[in-house]
Design an enzyme around this catalytic site. Sequence first.
Site, PDB file in Angstrom:
ATOM      1  N   CYS A  48       0.805  -1.224   0.000  1.00  0.00           N
ATOM      2  CA  CYS A  48       0.000   0.000   0.000  1.00  0.00           C
ATOM      3  C   CYS A  48       0.839   1.275   0.000  1.00  0.00           C
ATOM      4  O   CYS A  48       0.288   2.373  -0.124  1.00  0.00           O
ATOM      5  CB  CYS A  48      -0.945   0.002   1.196  1.00  0.00           C
ATOM      6  SG  CYS A  48      -1.864  -1.538   1.368  1.00  0.00           S
ATOM      7  N   HIS A  50      -3.403   7.710   5.989  1.00  0.00           N
ATOM      8  CA  HIS A  50      -3.561   6.382   5.385  1.00  0.00           C
ATOM      9  C   HIS A  50      -4.970   5.873   5.688  1.00  0.00           C
ATOM     10  O   HIS A  50      -5.662   5.400   4.788  1.00  0.00           O
ATOM     11  CB  HIS A  50      -2.501   5.432   5.934  1.00  0.00           C
ATOM     12  CG  HIS A  50      -2.502   4.091   5.297  1.00  0.00           C
ATOM     13  ND1 HIS A  50      -2.368   3.918   3.932  1.00  0.00           N
ATOM     14  CD2 HIS A  50      -2.645   2.846   5.829  1.00  0.00           C
ATOM     15  CE1 HIS A  50      -2.418   2.618   3.652  1.00  0.00           C
ATOM     16  NE2 HIS A  50      -2.586   1.953   4.776  1.00  0.00           N
ATOM     17  N   GLU A  73      -2.092   4.776  13.682  1.00  0.00           N
ATOM     18  CA  GLU A  73      -1.769   5.998  12.933  1.00  0.00           C
ATOM     19  C   GLU A  73      -2.077   7.242  13.773  1.00  0.00           C
ATOM     20  O   GLU A  73      -1.323   8.221  13.739  1.00  0.00           O
ATOM     21  CB  GLU A  73      -2.524   6.048  11.609  1.00  0.00           C
ATOM     22  CG  GLU A  73      -2.090   7.216  10.739  1.00  0.00           C
ATOM     23  CD  GLU A  73      -2.664   7.199   9.336  1.00  0.00           C
ATOM     24  OE1 GLU A  73      -2.237   8.041   8.520  1.00  0.00           O
ATOM     25  OE2 GLU A  73      -3.536   6.364   9.044  1.00  0.00           O
ATOM     26  N   LYS A 115     -10.295   7.373   1.668  1.00  0.00           N
ATOM     27  CA  LYS A 115     -10.533   6.007   1.200  1.00  0.00           C
ATOM     28  C   LYS A 115     -12.017   5.623   1.139  1.00  0.00           C
ATOM     29  O   LYS A 115     -12.398   4.796   0.307  1.00  0.00           O
ATOM     30  CB  LYS A 115      -9.754   5.006   2.058  1.00  0.00           C
ATOM     31  CG  LYS A 115      -8.264   4.969   1.726  1.00  0.00           C
ATOM     32  CD  LYS A 115      -7.524   3.905   2.511  1.00  0.00           C
ATOM     33  CE  LYS A 115      -6.091   3.734   2.017  1.00  0.00           C
ATOM     34  NZ  LYS A 115      -5.239   4.885   2.312  1.00  0.00           N
ATOM     35  N   HIS A 171      -9.684   1.649  -1.111  1.00  0.00           N
ATOM     36  CA  HIS A 171      -8.263   1.407  -0.871  1.00  0.00           C
ATOM     37  C   HIS A 171      -7.706   0.724  -2.112  1.00  0.00           C
ATOM     38  O   HIS A 171      -7.879  -0.479  -2.320  1.00  0.00           O
ATOM     39  CB  HIS A 171      -8.072   0.531   0.356  1.00  0.00           C
ATOM     40  CG  HIS A 171      -6.648   0.444   0.818  1.00  0.00           C
ATOM     41  ND1 HIS A 171      -5.589   0.902   0.056  1.00  0.00           N
ATOM     42  CD2 HIS A 171      -6.094  -0.034   1.964  1.00  0.00           C
ATOM     43  CE1 HIS A 171      -4.460   0.701   0.705  1.00  0.00           C
ATOM     44  NE2 HIS A 171      -4.733   0.136   1.862  1.00  0.00           N
ATOM     45  N   PHE A 199       1.383  -3.183   4.642  1.00  0.00           N
ATOM     46  CA  PHE A 199       1.693  -4.470   5.263  1.00  0.00           C
ATOM     47  C   PHE A 199       3.197  -4.702   5.208  1.00  0.00           C
ATOM     48  O   PHE A 199       3.863  -4.347   4.233  1.00  0.00           O
ATOM     49  CB  PHE A 199       0.979  -5.609   4.534  1.00  0.00           C
ATOM     50  CG  PHE A 199      -0.452  -5.812   4.958  1.00  0.00           C
ATOM     51  CD1 PHE A 199      -0.928  -5.309   6.157  1.00  0.00           C
ATOM     52  CD2 PHE A 199      -1.317  -6.534   4.156  1.00  0.00           C
ATOM     53  CE1 PHE A 199      -2.240  -5.511   6.547  1.00  0.00           C
ATOM     54  CE2 PHE A 199      -2.632  -6.738   4.540  1.00  0.00           C
ATOM     55  CZ  PHE A 199      -3.094  -6.230   5.740  1.00  0.00           C
TER      56      PHE A 199
END
Length: 406
Positions: free
Chosen positions: A167, A299, A310, A329, A334, A393
Site C-alpha cells: 500500500c 492512510h 496511525e 478512502k 483502498h 503491510f
Amino acid sequence: MPQQGAARRIVITGMGAVSAAGVGATPLWRAARDGVSCVRPLRSERPYVGRIKIAAQVPDFDPATHIEAELLPYCDPFTQFSIVAADEALAQAGFERKAVGGPRTAVIIGTGIGGATTIDNNAYLEYKLDGRPDTLTVPRLIPSAAPTTLGMRYGAKGPTFALASACSSAAQAIGEAFEMLRAGRADRAIAGGAEACVINGSIRSWEALRVLTPDLCRPFSQKRNGMTLGEGAAVVILETLEGALARGATPLCELAGYGTTSDAFDPLRADVEGPSRCMRLALDSAGLEPGDVDYLNAHGTATYANDITESQAMRAVFGDAPPPVSSTKPVHGHALGASGGLELVVTISALRDQIAPPTINFLEPDPKCAVDAIPNVARQMPIRVALSNSFAFGGINATLAVRAMT
C-alpha cells in the site's frame, strides 16, 4: 535539518488519475471534496460467491477510447490505467508525448501486485478450462509492464522501474523519483502508482484477512469495521523548479519532502515508531517543523488497529493537537499500490483550493483515535503545507510533504 541537496527544488507540474470517480484528476478531487462515495455494487467477470458485495471500481472504462489498438494486447488493466493517468498528467504539464523523454527522464510506477487481472484470467483458463495461455500473458502480468510501457510511449530513457511495497508503492515511487531529481540523477520524472485487483481471487483473499467492510468504510470513527477495495492509477510529473520555469511551465505545488521507514515489527500489525519516524523524516527532508503542517491526508484504512496506531503516530509527531486530518478512502476505496498516488492528487488539490476534504461515513469519535478527522463535511481553511501518509503491510511507510508555491 534539510537533507543534502535540498537547494535543488522539485515541483509537480502535472497530475492525472483514473479512479472509482472516473477518468481524470478533477472528478477524483470533486468526489473527495464533496464527500461523494464512489463505492458501488461489485461487478465481476465471473460469478462471485464471497461475502463482500461492494468495491470502488473504475466505472465504464473503455480502454479502446484512450489507447491505440496495437498497444492494447500488451496491457493488463493496471497498465491501461497508468497510461491514461500519465497522458493526462503530461498534458497538464504542457508536454507533447515525446517531448518529455530522453536520457534525463525517469519513470517509476508503484504497484502492489501488477497484472492481477491477467494472473486471475490465466489461472481460470488453466485450472478450470484446461486452456492455453495467451502468448502475451507474461508481458502483461509483470509489474514492470506499466513503467516500461510509459517509457516507450514517451521516449523516456532514464532510470525506469516498478516499485512494489504493497500500500506504500505509489508514495514510495513518487518519493524515490523526488530523491533522484534532487540528487541530480535525472531532471524530470513520470511517477505514481497503478492497481487493478478488484477480481475474484483478490477479494476472497482480502476477505480471508477479515479487513473488508460489508457496508461502509468509516476511518477513525466508532463502529468502523474495515476498508473497501478499490482500483485505479495516479501519475504526477516531477521536474526541477529551474527546468519547469525555463520552459514556461506553471508548477502546481512544490514536492518539498519525503520520508520512508520500515517498522521491522510484524507482517500485518503496524507499529507507532515506524510511521512517526517516517513523518518526521518527511518534515526534516522539507526543512519543516511539525507546526508548519496545516493538513494531513491519512492512510486511514478504517481497520480497527490501523487507525489507532496511525492516530498515536500523529500525536507522537505533532503533540496533543495534530493538524486536521482526513482519510479519503471511503470515497475512492483502498486502491492498494495506487492509493498513495490517488491521495497525493487529492492532497495537492486540497492545497490549491484551500479546502480540506472530509472523512465521510463518520459517526462519532473513537477516544482511541484522538485526532481531528474532519467528519463528513469539507472544511475551508488555509493550507500552505500538507502531508500524505501511506503505510503498508510488512511495516513499509512513506510520507510525502507538499508546499504551496511562493
